[in-house]
Enzyme design. Structure first.
Site, PDB file in Angstrom:
ATOM      1  CB  SER A  46       1.514   3.848   7.194  1.00  0.00           C
ATOM      2  OG  SER A  46       1.549   2.805   6.510  1.00  0.00           O
ATOM      3  CG  ASP A  47      -1.701   7.309   2.156  1.00  0.00           C
ATOM      4  OD1 ASP A  47      -1.884   6.189   1.709  1.00  0.00           O
ATOM      5  OD2 ASP A  47      -1.464   8.507   1.755  1.00  0.00           O
ATOM      6  CD1 TRP A  48      -2.052   0.440   0.096  1.00  0.00           C
ATOM      7  CD2 TRP A  48      -2.593   1.298   1.891  1.00  0.00           C
ATOM      8  NE1 TRP A  48      -2.968  -0.163   0.744  1.00  0.00           N
ATOM      9  CE2 TRP A  48      -3.371   0.381   1.745  1.00  0.00           C
ATOM     10  CE3 TRP A  48      -2.931   2.297   3.088  1.00  0.00           C
ATOM     11  CZ2 TRP A  48      -4.366  -0.003   2.938  1.00  0.00           C
ATOM     12  CZ3 TRP A  48      -3.690   1.919   3.881  1.00  0.00           C
ATOM     13  CH2 TRP A  48      -4.599   0.653   3.900  1.00  0.00           C
ATOM     14  N   GLY A  89       3.613   4.621   3.065  1.00  0.00           N
ATOM     15  CA  GLY A  89       4.261   5.745   3.506  1.00  0.00           C
ATOM     16  C   GLY A  89       5.019   5.921   4.537  1.00  0.00           C
TER      17      GLY A  89
END
Length: 787
Positions: free
Chosen positions: A297-299, A301
């Site tokens: 995941s994006d941070w 996200g």
């Protein structure tokens, strides 16, 4: 369907209930309920993200290397408890930007994740490389690979297992997008060439590359839940063909080169959050494109627990998010199967083995500036490469009467806030003394722009400013300089041989740009040009920067779009100004005459209504027609088109031929062949070859970036007139010398996405091929018939 109706009522009832819905442990995460309909027949075909379950299990079948990596990963995972598997699928506190859990008894270390796509962020004794958009402007695969390899060597030297880059999302759909500069142009073919070359370079050093952001992350405004207002992130609504031919296209190249990880994005995609969108993760990425690695995941996200696991997310960062003990409980109550959990752990460990990191790999070496530590210097001789790329990505767009290169000048004036590292006398901020943006970004009026802001920015060991490099060059000839870095209307020096005016255009993560030009900079140029009859403008820019205010002024004799060149900025520029390097850079986007020429993709369309709890952006407005494709369709005259860039010499194009590799080609790929990472293997087979002759018709040595554009047959209005499908750096050539340029066209290059068959289709008919110096400067033309 009754269950979906109930979910729909929950979404409509309260904001609190909406949040609860998205964090619910439900496999029905592809929220058809966002369409407030009563019956399935009423659901629109456009903007729907259909469910794809279960998430496919990785098995290493796409190559011998992946097969070996999976065998070792399976051997480890088979010995792990549920708690240990859960432990390595989410972030833990540590010294890196992200750190996974570890399993000491099995020798599994915590993996270190770090930014950024153009250099290690926030550390000492690391290099500040040119930004992605600058690398794209080189149109040079060899430089792209060397760039990736140099990046990878620095990441490995600091013990980084997973490098968070390269970037093709955003692709650059929104012209004012705040992160377009991190990517590799808004053309999918050019971006794909960069993604593939950089990924291969990074992974050749043993570091896992992480192409990002998958997928449709095209604006900063309302990209996240509650970022700008209390409501959901924007929903990027796109049709199936556009998704494949534009936005997924460049990721295919990175996967083809063996990318070990992919980062999913923040926003919603067709009404389902990208990190829990089963169609994007399980359907397209892991099934259609055969992805063997892990999705991270994006941070922050992740927007749900069991839903994101079942949809195909494998690792959550930077902490446990909705997982941790909750994921353990979900496996025990069978909301998430243990097979899915095992696959999550196996995919991550398979990538670890695929890059052979289980062998000798340096421990992470990350420190704050307040920690006393032994310097870990990973710069090597990368400054030389940075200087080379900086010059190669500098685009000369105007050069009246051979103003450049300089011919031994002895009196120059330098003006503008962008000429030096720190310009304004009233600004006493330490460059690295502020917050997230100030620390690692370079703001307008606060010095020369070598990178832009946010998580993708760099931390330079030093900066060679334009003024510093020009001064050193002038000093060699015992010349004279006059300068004024901050006045809008500098003092005239009428004896000067030339005036260099430095301006920039900044952008940053977290916000989109407000305009494509600024009045102060335009006035500065015009004020200098009002008295200096040899005014040279240098623009350092994080994206498209309009030049209409001054480009036609008779005293503006040369203009260079100098991009974001990294720490050797001044040296790269001086190499071009003095002719040590004959410019070959080409624009990776179209510069229009006005903002209105970009149409609905100028701004963050669809996300400007703050009161919208579920904001949406409809990509069907433009479909496949971004940038030069739209300008061609609308017959809009640009100021400088995609692929444009001048040289100090001239070139001719002759004798274009194109031929099929075999006499007949099947309409669809062979269904009997198994998928490889990057898609069906037939997509990468060469179908046709084009050749033409390039000759240097000028009087100095130089290289040409020859470009190939393809017109795909068909009566439909959805297909662009022509699309970039090849580029080749030819030379350097001596005056009068000629050389053949060759272009290989793969099945994918010549195909369209067939929505009904869910497969790439090679249309029968007459294909038109053009070769030339830009998307508008097409010198030769040929045709080939596919039956």
């Amino acid at each position: 369907m009754e269950y979906l109706k109930q979910l729909d009522q929950v979404v409509l009832s309260t904001k609190k209930a909406a949040i609860s819905l998205l964090s619910a442990q439900s496999s029905f995460q592809d929220t058809k309920s966002y369409y407030h309909t009563e019956e399935p027949s009423e659901l629109p075909l456009y903007g729907l993200s259909p469910p794809v379950y279960p998430s496919p299990t990785g098995n290493g079948s796409t190559s011998v290397q992946w097969s070996s990596a999976y065998a070792m990963a399976h051997a480890l995972v088979s010995q792990m408890t549920v708690e240990e598997k859960v432990n390595i699928t989410h972030g833990w506190p540590g010294i890196c930007v992200g750190n996974t859990g570890e399993v000491p008894r099995l020798g599994i270390p915590a993996l270190c994740f770090a930014d950024a796509p153009d250099g290690i962020r926030g550390q000492e004794f690391v290099s500040a490389f040119p930004a992605g958009i600058h690398v794209a402007a080189t149109f040079d695969r060899h430089l792209m690979y060397r760039y990736g390899r140099a990046l990878g060597s620095e990441f490995r030297g600091r013990g980084v297992n997973v490098a968070l880059g390269p970037v093709a999302g955003p692709l650059g759909r929104i012209v004012k997008g705040g992160r377009n500069w991190e990517g590799l142009s808004n053309d999918p073919y050019l971006a794909g060439a960069g993604m593939g070359s950089i990924t291969r370079g990074i992974q050749d050093t043993g570091v896992i590359a992480t192409p990002k952001h998958w997928l449709l992350n095209e604006q900063e405004f309302r990209r996240r839940w509650g970022q700008d207002v209390k409501g959901h992130a924007i929903s990027s609504n796109v049709d199936d063909r556009t998704l494949h031919e534009l936005y997924a296209f460049p990721f295919m190249d990175a996967l083809r080169e063996g990318a070990g990880a992919v980062m999913c994005s923040y926003q919603r995609a067709n009404h389902s959050y990208a990190c829990q969108n089963s169609k994007l993760l399980s359907g397209i990425l892991k099934t259609e494109l055969g992805f063997e690695g892990f999705v991270v995941s994006d941070w922050d996200g992740q927007m749900s627990g069991a839903a994101s696991a079942n949809a195909g997310l494998d690792v959550v960062m930077p902490n446990a998010g909705f997982w941790g003990a909750n994921l353990t409980q979900a496996v025990k109550n069978r909301t998430v199967s243990e097979d899915r959990l095992s696959d999550m752990a196996t995919r991550m460990l398979a990538s670890w083995h695929y890059l052979r990191q289980e062998n000798v790999f340096p421990p992470p070496a990350f420190y704050t500036n307040t920690q006393k530590h032994f310097p870990v210097d990973v710069q090597e001789d990368h400054a030389t490469l940075i200087r080379e790329i900086g010059a190669a990505g500098t685009v000369l767009v105007k050069n009246v009467n051979h103003t450049l290169p300089f011919k031994n000048p002895r009196f120059l004036c330098v003006f503008g806030y962008d000429a030096t590292v720190k310009a304004t006398p009233w600004d006493n901020r330490d460059r690295y003394g502020g917050g997230y943006d100030v620390n690692h970004g370079w703001n307008t009026f606060n010095g020369t722009l070598i990178t832009a802001g946010g998580s993708g920015s760099t931390t330079p060991p030093y900066v060679i400013s334009p003024f510093q490099a020009i001064q050193a060059r002038i000093a060699q000839n015992r010349g004279i300089l006059r300068w004024d870095f901050w006045s809008e209307n500098p003092t005239p020096y009428l004896n000067t041989e030339a005036c260099l005016v430095f301006i920039n255009a900044y952008a940053s993560e977290m916000s989109d740009r407000s305009s494509l030009a600024d009045d102060f900079s335009d006035r500065l140029v015009l004020n200098v040009a009002s008295w200096c009859d040899n005014t040279i403008v240098v623009v350092h820019s994080a994206g498209i920067r309009l030049v209409e205010a001054f480009i036609g002024h008779p005293n503006v004799t040369a203009v260079l779009m100098a991009g974001l060149p990294g720490q050797e900025s001044g040296n790269s520029l001086v190499d071009v100004l003095w002719g040590d390097v004959n410019p070959t850079g080409k624009l990776p986007y179209t510069i229009a005459k006005s903002e209105a020429d970009y149409g609905n993709v100028l701004d963050s369309a669809g996300g400007r209504t703050d009161e919208d709890f579920f904001p949406e952006d409809d990509f069907s407005h433009e479909g496949l027609f971004l940038d030069y494709r739209a300008f061609d369709k609308q017959q809009t005259e640009p100021r400088f088109e995609f692929g444009f860039g001048l040289s100090y010499t001239s070139f001719s194009y002759d004798d274009l031929t194109v031929s099929l590799v075999s006499g007949s080609v099947a309409e669809y790929p062979d269904p009997k062949k198994p998928i490889v990472q990057g898609g069906h293997p037939d997509l990468w087979e060469v179908v046709a070859v084009a050749r033409c002759t390039i000759a240097n018709t000028g009087d100095v040595h130089g290289a040409e970036i020859a470009q190939l554009y393809l017109g795909i047959p068909g009566e439909d209005e959805a297909t662009p007139i022509r699309q970039l499908r090849g580029f080749n750096k030819i030379g350097p050539l001596a005056p009068g010398e000629s050389r053949e340029a060759g272009f290989e066209l793969t099945r994918r290059d010549m195909s369209v996405w067939d929505v009904e068959r869910q497969q790439w289709r090679l249309r029968g008919g007459r294909y038109t091929v053009w070769a030339g110096a830009s998307s508008r400067d097409l010198r030769v033309k040929a045709e080939v018939v596919v039956e």
